[in-house]
Design a protein around this motif. Sequence first.
Motif, PDB file in Angstrom:
ATOM      1  N   ILE A  18      -1.658  11.565  11.195  1.00 10.93           N
ATOM      2  CA  ILE A  18      -0.580  11.692  10.238  1.00 10.93           C
ATOM      3  C   ILE A  18      -1.136  12.404   9.025  1.00 10.93           C
ATOM      4  CG2 ILE A  18       0.944  10.349   8.762  1.00 10.93           C
ATOM      5  CD1 ILE A  18       0.488   8.317  11.356  1.00 10.93           C
ATOM      6  N   GLY A  49       0.306  -1.796  -4.659  1.00 11.72           N
ATOM      7  CA  GLY A  49      -0.907  -1.002  -4.684  1.00 11.72           C
ATOM      8  C   GLY A  49      -1.797  -1.577  -5.769  1.00 11.72           C
ATOM      9  N   VAL A  84      -9.621   3.538   5.875  1.00 12.76           N
ATOM     10  CA  VAL A  84      -9.622   4.897   6.432  1.00 12.76           C
ATOM     11  C   VAL A  84     -10.964   5.593   6.172  1.00 12.76           C
ATOM     12  CG1 VAL A  84      -8.505   7.165   6.344  1.00 12.76           C
ATOM     13  CG2 VAL A  84      -7.110   5.109   6.324  1.00 12.76           C
ATOM     14  N   GLY A 141       0.818  -1.223   0.000  1.00 18.84           N
ATOM     15  CA  GLY A 141       0.000   0.000   0.000  1.00 18.84           C
ATOM     16  C   GLY A 141       0.842   1.259   0.000  1.00 18.84           C
ATOM     17  N   ALA A 153      -0.687  -1.637   3.868  1.00 13.52           N
ATOM     18  CA  ALA A 153      -1.887  -1.408   3.043  1.00 13.52           C
ATOM     19  C   ALA A 153      -3.134  -1.371   3.912  1.00 13.52           C
ATOM     20  CB  ALA A 153      -2.005  -2.508   1.994  1.00 13.52           C
ATOM     21  N   TYR A 154      -3.996  -0.444   3.621  1.00 18.26           N
ATOM     22  CA  TYR A 154      -5.193  -0.289   4.447  1.00 18.26           C
ATOM     23  C   TYR A 154      -6.296   0.312   3.599  1.00 18.26           C
ATOM     24  CZ  TYR A 154      -7.548   0.039   8.925  1.00 18.26           C
ATOM     25  OH  TYR A 154      -8.410  -0.163   9.971  1.00 18.26           O
ATOM     26  N   ALA A 155      -7.435  -0.336   3.606  1.00 16.62           N
ATOM     27  CA  ALA A 155      -8.532   0.168   2.779  1.00 16.62           C
ATOM     28  C   ALA A 155      -9.629   0.775   3.641  1.00 16.62           C
ATOM     29  CB  ALA A 155      -9.093  -0.978   1.936  1.00 16.62           C
ATOM     30  N   CYS A 186      -0.502  -5.207  -6.959  1.00 18.28           N
ATOM     31  CA  CYS A 186      -0.853  -6.373  -6.138  1.00 18.28           C
ATOM     32  C   CYS A 186      -1.914  -5.953  -5.140  1.00 18.28           C
ATOM     33  CB  CYS A 186       0.398  -6.895  -5.419  1.00 18.28           C
ATOM     34  SG  CYS A 186       0.042  -8.242  -4.272  1.00 18.28           S
ATOM     35  N   ASP A 187      -3.095  -6.526  -5.323  1.00 15.06           N
ATOM     36  CA  ASP A 187      -4.199  -6.243  -4.411  1.00 15.06           C
ATOM     37  C   ASP A 187      -4.045  -7.143  -3.180  1.00 15.06           C
ATOM     38  OD1 ASP A 187      -6.666  -6.215  -3.079  1.00 15.06           O
ATOM     39  OD2 ASP A 187      -7.775  -5.850  -4.943  1.00 15.06           O
TER      40      ASP A 187
HETATM   41  N1  LIG Z   1      -3.363   8.498   8.989  1.00 12.32           N
HETATM   42  C1  LIG Z   1      -3.324   8.410  10.300  1.00 12.32           C
HETATM   43  O1  LIG Z   1      -3.542   9.384  11.021  1.00 12.32           O
HETATM   44  C2  LIG Z   1      -2.961   7.102  10.950  1.00 12.32           C
HETATM   45  C3  LIG Z   1      -2.736   7.057  12.318  1.00 12.32           C
HETATM   46  C4  LIG Z   1      -2.414   5.840  12.916  1.00 12.32           C
HETATM   47  C5  LIG Z   1      -2.301   4.694  12.129  1.00 12.32           C
HETATM   48  N2  LIG Z   1      -2.528   4.779  10.779  1.00 12.32           N
HETATM   49  C6  LIG Z   1      -2.428   3.521  10.017  1.00 12.32           C
HETATM   50  O2  LIG Z   1      -1.461   3.617   8.974  1.00 12.32           O
HETATM   51  C7  LIG Z   1      -1.813   2.742   7.892  1.00 12.32           C
HETATM   52  C8  LIG Z   1      -1.792   3.486   6.574  1.00 12.32           C
HETATM   53  O3  LIG Z   1      -2.694   4.560   6.670  1.00 12.32           O
HETATM   54  P1  LIG Z   1      -2.705   5.809   5.689  1.00 12.32           P
HETATM   55  O4  LIG Z   1      -3.174   6.937   6.541  1.00 12.32           O
HETATM   56  O5  LIG Z   1      -1.441   5.954   4.943  1.00 12.32           O
HETATM   57  O6  LIG Z   1      -3.890   5.350   4.706  1.00 12.32           O
HETATM   58  P2  LIG Z   1      -4.163   5.679   3.170  1.00 12.32           P
HETATM   59  O7  LIG Z   1      -5.583   5.333   2.945  1.00 12.32           O
HETATM   60  O8  LIG Z   1      -3.685   7.054   2.808  1.00 12.32           O
HETATM   61  O9  LIG Z   1      -3.204   4.647   2.407  1.00 12.32           O
HETATM   62  C9  LIG Z   1      -3.454   3.284   2.376  1.00 12.32           C
HETATM   63  C10 LIG Z   1      -2.691   2.647   1.235  1.00 12.32           C
HETATM   64  O10 LIG Z   1      -3.103   1.292   1.106  1.00 12.32           O
HETATM   65  C11 LIG Z   1      -3.449   1.046  -0.259  1.00 12.32           C
HETATM   66  N3  LIG Z   1      -4.452  -0.012  -0.348  1.00 12.32           N
HETATM   67  C12 LIG Z   1      -5.730   0.008   0.072  1.00 12.32           C
HETATM   68  N4  LIG Z   1      -6.341  -1.155  -0.201  1.00 12.32           N
HETATM   69  C13 LIG Z   1      -5.408  -1.941  -0.805  1.00 12.32           C
HETATM   70  C14 LIG Z   1      -5.428  -3.260  -1.319  1.00 12.32           C
HETATM   71  N5  LIG Z   1      -6.534  -4.025  -1.275  1.00 12.32           N
HETATM   72  N6  LIG Z   1      -4.296  -3.743  -1.871  1.00 12.32           N
HETATM   73  C15 LIG Z   1      -3.167  -2.998  -1.921  1.00 12.32           C
HETATM   74  N7  LIG Z   1      -3.101  -1.739  -1.452  1.00 12.32           N
HETATM   75  C16 LIG Z   1      -4.207  -1.214  -0.900  1.00 12.32           C
HETATM   76  C17 LIG Z   1      -3.952   2.385  -0.773  1.00 12.32           C
HETATM   77  O11 LIG Z   1      -3.945   2.433  -2.166  1.00 12.32           O
HETATM   78  C18 LIG Z   1      -2.948   3.321  -0.109  1.00 12.32           C
HETATM   79  O12 LIG Z   1      -1.756   3.354  -0.845  1.00 12.32           O
HETATM   80  C19 LIG Z   1      -3.197   2.193   8.260  1.00 12.32           C
HETATM   81  O13 LIG Z   1      -3.016   0.925   8.842  1.00 12.32           O
HETATM   82  C20 LIG Z   1      -3.710   3.180   9.287  1.00 12.32           C
HETATM   83  O14 LIG Z   1      -4.661   2.644  10.168  1.00 12.32           O
HETATM   84  C21 LIG Z   1      -2.838   5.942  10.182  1.00 12.32           C
END
Ligand SMILES: NC(=O)c1ccc[n+]([C@@H]2O[C@H](COP(=O)([O-])OP(=O)(O)OC[C@H]3O[C@@H](n4cnc5c(N)ncnc54)[C@H](O)[C@@H]3O)[C@@H](O)[C@H]2O)c1
Length: 322
Positions: free
Chosen positions: A189, A36, A95, A12, A91-93, A61-62
């Motif tokens: 973040i 991604g 948010v 991700g 990777a996280y879907a 890669c999903d």
């Molecule tokens: N943003 C915050 O404030 C925060 C705080 C604490 C923890 N986190 C954690 O950090 C991690 C990343 O968060 P983020 O803020 O960068 O989120 P984001 O949504 O900006 O990014 C997530 C990434 O995962 C990819 N992704 C989603 N589904 C996918 C799939 N099926 N296959 C491959 N890739 C996939 C997306 O394309 C993206 O690149 C998460 O686990 C989140 O919980 C975030």
Amino acid sequence: MSLSGWVCLVTGASRGIGRGIALQLSEAGATVYITGRQEDTLKQTAAQVKERGGNCVPVICDSTNDKEIEDLFERIKHEQNGRLDILVNNAYAGVQAIFGNMGKFWETDPTIWDSINNTGLRGHYFFSVHASRMMVAQGQGLIVTISSMGGLRYLFNVPYGVGKAAVSSHLDLDYVNINTSAVKLVSVIKNDFVGEWLLSVCGPERYNRVGFSAHIGERTPEGADSKIKDVFINGETTELSGMCIVNLAKDKSLMSLSGKVLLTCDLARRYGFQDVDGRSVTDYTSLKFLLTQVPYLSWLSVVTPSFLHLPRFVLTLASNRF
Ligand SMILES: NC(=O)c1ccc[n+]([C@@H]2O[C@H](COP(=O)([O-])OP(=O)(O)OC[C@H]3O[C@@H](n4cnc5c(N)ncnc54)[C@H](O)[C@@H]3O)[C@@H](O)[C@H]2O)c1
């Protein structure tokens, strides 16, 4: 801090924290495979890595597609002679799903479980299995899983908490010298979604999103209420977690941290670094910071030394289920 010759995989990484981690690992000299679902956004990350003189391999890669995961590991094995040093499960879907579903769990659509946990829990498990097979064969490795405060105590909603608590658990690989750490991120973040959200709060006239995307942390939305501004201003950049991982990878006492939940602010203190934009990293467990959050007591923070911290057992108690 050279990771030259190291092979890393960040899931991700087309935006957000994953992109920040890929940038830091590649800047440290590693070859970084990034995953991604969309070619164009993956290529954008790859272009940024290249601009900084790094080397990364974008692979579509999903994380919910078992076959694509299997193929990716076969490819790395083939191209890197079986070598894989670091896996970052990021990777996280979920948010957007969590922001839109913070009500009582029985009143929300149960399928948000899938949106949140199919990628952010099941996917991580599959990646960890495949990575471990390579790492066990080579006798070492580091698996970092991005977690959150929601893994310790209730935050946002039930599927979020279950997923984060689960990824914070130990994979039990110590016996083969594989370090598995859950890097737990506290604070907001400044990812793209937070940017979008601020945009919707402030309106496009007041908030220049292009500036936000291009220069992490440079802009704050004019006209946003002061609380939102504070959250935004104090948020970590998306590269801070990457700095933590680069330093962890080189830590001679790495195995003593295995299986633990590590706070980014603790790692910044341990290794003595600041965020990439030069700000010091907010320590959410310092007494000084905690006092600023209590009305009528915040004045005490001025005279409280910053080295006083909440003991970790208090955090454990806060998550106590008994
Ligand atoms: N943003 C915050 O404030 C925060 C705080 C604490 C923890 N986190 C954690 O950090 C991690 C990343 O968060 P983020 O803020 O960068 O989120 P984001 O949504 O900006 O990014 C997530 C990434 O995962 C990819 N992704 C989603 N589904 C996918 C799939 N099926 N296959 C491959 N890739 C996939 C997306 O394309 C993206 O690149 C998460 O686990 C989140 O919980 C975030």
